[in-house]
Scaffold this motif. Structure first.
Motif, short mmCIF file in Angstrom:
data_model
loop_
_atom_site.label_atom_id
_atom_site.label_comp_id
_atom_site.label_asym_id
_atom_site.label_seq_id
_atom_site.Cartn_x
_atom_site.Cartn_y
_atom_site.Cartn_z
N UNK A 241 0.80 -1.22 0.00
CA UNK A 241 0.00 0.00 0.00
C UNK A 241 0.84 1.28 0.00
N UNK A 242 2.03 1.22 0.58
CA UNK A 242 2.91 2.37 0.57
C UNK A 242 4.36 1.90 0.63
N UNK A 243 5.24 2.52 -0.13
CA UNK A 243 6.64 2.05 -0.14
C UNK A 243 7.35 2.35 1.16
N UNK A 244 8.35 1.54 1.46
CA UNK A 244 9.29 1.85 2.53
C UNK A 244 10.38 2.72 1.91
N UNK A 245 10.72 3.82 2.57
CA UNK A 245 11.63 4.78 1.97
C UNK A 245 12.70 5.23 2.96
N UNK A 246 13.88 5.48 2.41
CA UNK A 246 14.99 6.01 3.20
C UNK A 246 15.65 7.12 2.40
N UNK A 247 16.01 8.19 3.07
CA UNK A 247 16.87 9.21 2.47
C UNK A 247 18.32 8.82 2.72
N UNK A 248 19.09 8.77 1.64
CA UNK A 248 20.50 8.39 1.74
C UNK A 248 21.37 9.64 1.81
N UNK A 249 22.23 9.68 2.83
CA UNK A 249 23.15 10.79 3.03
C UNK A 249 24.59 10.29 3.03
N UNK A 250 25.49 11.19 2.70
CA UNK A 250 26.92 11.00 2.96
C UNK A 250 27.29 11.94 4.10
N UNK A 251 27.76 11.37 5.20
CA UNK A 251 28.28 12.18 6.30
C UNK A 251 29.74 12.46 6.01
N UNK A 252 30.10 13.73 5.90
CA UNK A 252 31.44 14.12 5.50
C UNK A 252 32.38 14.23 6.70
N UNK A 253 33.58 13.72 6.53
CA UNK A 253 34.59 13.84 7.58
C UNK A 253 35.21 15.24 7.53
N UNK A 254 35.77 15.65 8.65
CA UNK A 254 36.53 16.89 8.72
C UNK A 254 37.97 16.58 9.12
N UNK A 255 38.83 17.56 9.01
CA UNK A 255 40.22 17.38 9.35
C UNK A 255 40.35 16.87 10.78
N UNK A 256 41.13 15.82 10.96
CA UNK A 256 41.32 15.23 12.27
C UNK A 256 40.44 14.03 12.55
N UNK A 257 39.39 13.83 11.75
CA UNK A 257 38.54 12.65 11.92
C UNK A 257 39.28 11.39 11.47
N UNK A 258 39.14 10.33 12.22
CA UNK A 258 39.78 9.05 11.87
C UNK A 258 38.98 8.40 10.75
N UNK A 259 39.64 8.08 9.65
CA UNK A 259 38.96 7.60 8.45
C UNK A 259 38.96 6.08 8.33
N UNK A 260 40.08 5.46 8.69
CA UNK A 260 40.27 4.04 8.36
C UNK A 260 39.93 3.09 9.49
N UNK A 261 39.19 3.57 10.50
CA UNK A 261 38.81 2.76 11.65
C UNK A 261 37.30 2.79 11.79
N UNK A 262 36.60 1.66 11.58
CA UNK A 262 35.13 1.67 11.68
C UNK A 262 34.62 1.91 13.09
N UNK A 263 35.51 1.84 14.08
CA UNK A 263 35.12 2.12 15.46
C UNK A 263 35.07 3.63 15.75
N UNK A 264 35.68 4.43 14.90
CA UNK A 264 35.74 5.87 15.13
C UNK A 264 34.36 6.49 14.88
N UNK A 265 33.84 7.20 15.87
CA UNK A 265 32.55 7.87 15.74
C UNK A 265 32.79 9.35 15.47
N UNK A 266 32.23 9.85 14.38
CA UNK A 266 32.36 11.27 14.06
C UNK A 266 31.22 12.04 14.72
N UNK A 267 31.45 13.29 15.07
CA UNK A 267 30.38 14.09 15.68
C UNK A 267 29.15 14.20 14.78
#
Length: 330
Positions: A241-267
């Motif tokens: 009756x109605x589709x399930x929908x999601x908006x897809x975003x890219x959360x951008x890193x900033x200088x100093x954010x850890x990129x290569x560790x999936x445990x790193x949480x960005x603000x």
């Protein structure tokens, strides 16, 4: 590796776009077969052969459906990704629960969404979870987590006492209530990718799917009145009756954010770019590609121009591990 398996691996790599010469297969802390054994709980030859007979795999409990992806044309004002210049792109989706137990209860909190977005000339796959906190920074930690988790309460307590990353993961899951629908869960790509900006610079970022229907949680009373198998029927009935929908975003890193560790949480204050919208409506559910989607793999590093993988070791081990798991099920 015997000739038959080498042939099968070569075919799988051609299908997924993954090269046999990947450095992950050479430089990983743990070998790919060892990682698959840890996930499957098959530490010896006997259990491995038993697993092959039942086609053991992670995310065993799940189902396939379909829909489309509508790109946001304004994305090109910031990033240069020609793939998203298309109007509407077909989507094959698999929703699942974690683990190799086909009878796991839907009352557990984990939700997973994998997508294949197949464009005219290129493809983009996603492997996502509703848990934004990962449990390992590297392949050794991943192996230990999976191995200890298979040991029950004693192994879990060992992880809590000895691995801070695992403890943080368990603490998050403990307070996460089960959702009443796959459609009410956000989904996160815990690994980072590198996106080409319009000015030619490389911008690290992560995928986030936000449910258009909003998030929701089941109360203790509501949970008690549900069966252990409500999620598939709920979503398939919903999309009639109605589709399930999601908006897809890219959360951008900033200088100093850890990129290569999936445990790193960005603000959470990091900038997010709207990529487009996933629309799951079951419109292609009769297609063989959709009906058989759980017989293949979702390759998160099968990427269009303008997107490349980061150096995250967890991300770069996914595809060869998925291929190894696929070969064991053939």
């Amino acid at each position: 590796m015997n000739p038959i398996k080498l042939t099968l691996l070569a075919k799988a790599c051609l299908i997924t776009g993954f090269a046999l010469t990947s450095p992950t297969l050479i430089a990983a802390e743990k070998t790919i077969p060892e990682l698959v054994d840890a996930v499957n709980g098959t530490p010896d030859a006997a259990s491995r052969e038993a697993g092959k007979k039942v086609k053991l795999r992670n995310h065993t409990k799940g189902f396939c459906t379909s829909g489309s992806f509508k790109p946001n044309p304004k994305l090109q004002d910031t990033l240069t990704i020609p793939f998203f210049n298309q109007d509407t792109i077909k989507v094959t989706a698999r929703f699942s629960l974690g683990g190799a137990n086909p009878k796991i209860s839907d009352k557990t909190p984990g939700r997973f969404m994998s997508l294949k977005i197949d464009g005219d000339k290129e493809n983009l796959n996603f492997v996502t979870t509703n848990i934004p906190v990962f449990f390992a920074s590297n392949l050794d930690e991943f192996f230990t987590f999976q191995t200890k988790s298979k040991q029950g309460a004693e192994g879990k307590q060992w992880l809590i006492d000895n691995q801070p990353h695992a403890k943080a993961f368990f603490d998050f899951v403990k307070q996460l209530p089960p959702s009443p629908s796959f459609a009410n869960s956000p989904y996160y790509g815990v690994n980072s990718f590198l996106f080409t900006a319009k000015n030619g610079e490389i911008q690290p970022g992560r995928w986030i799917f936000e449910p258009v229907a909003g998030t929701a949680a089941l109360s203790t009373e509501e949970l008690a009145n549900l069966s252990d198998n409500f999620l598939q029927a709920e979503l398939l009935k919903r999309i009639q009756t109605q589709p399930a929908q999601w908006n897809l975003y890219i959360q951008l890193a900033e200088k100093g954010d850890v990129i290569d560790d999936p445990m790193a949480i960005w603000p959470q204050t990091r900038q997010r770019l709207l990529v487009g919208q996933v629309i799951i409506n079951g419109e292609r559910d009769s297609d063989p590609q959709v009906q058989q989607c759980d017989k293949g793999i979702f390759n998160p590093v099968l990427l269009p121009k303008g997107i490349t993988p980061s150096a995250d070791p967890i991300l770069n081990a996914r595809t060869p591990a998925y291929v190894e798991s696929l070969i064991r099920r053939l």
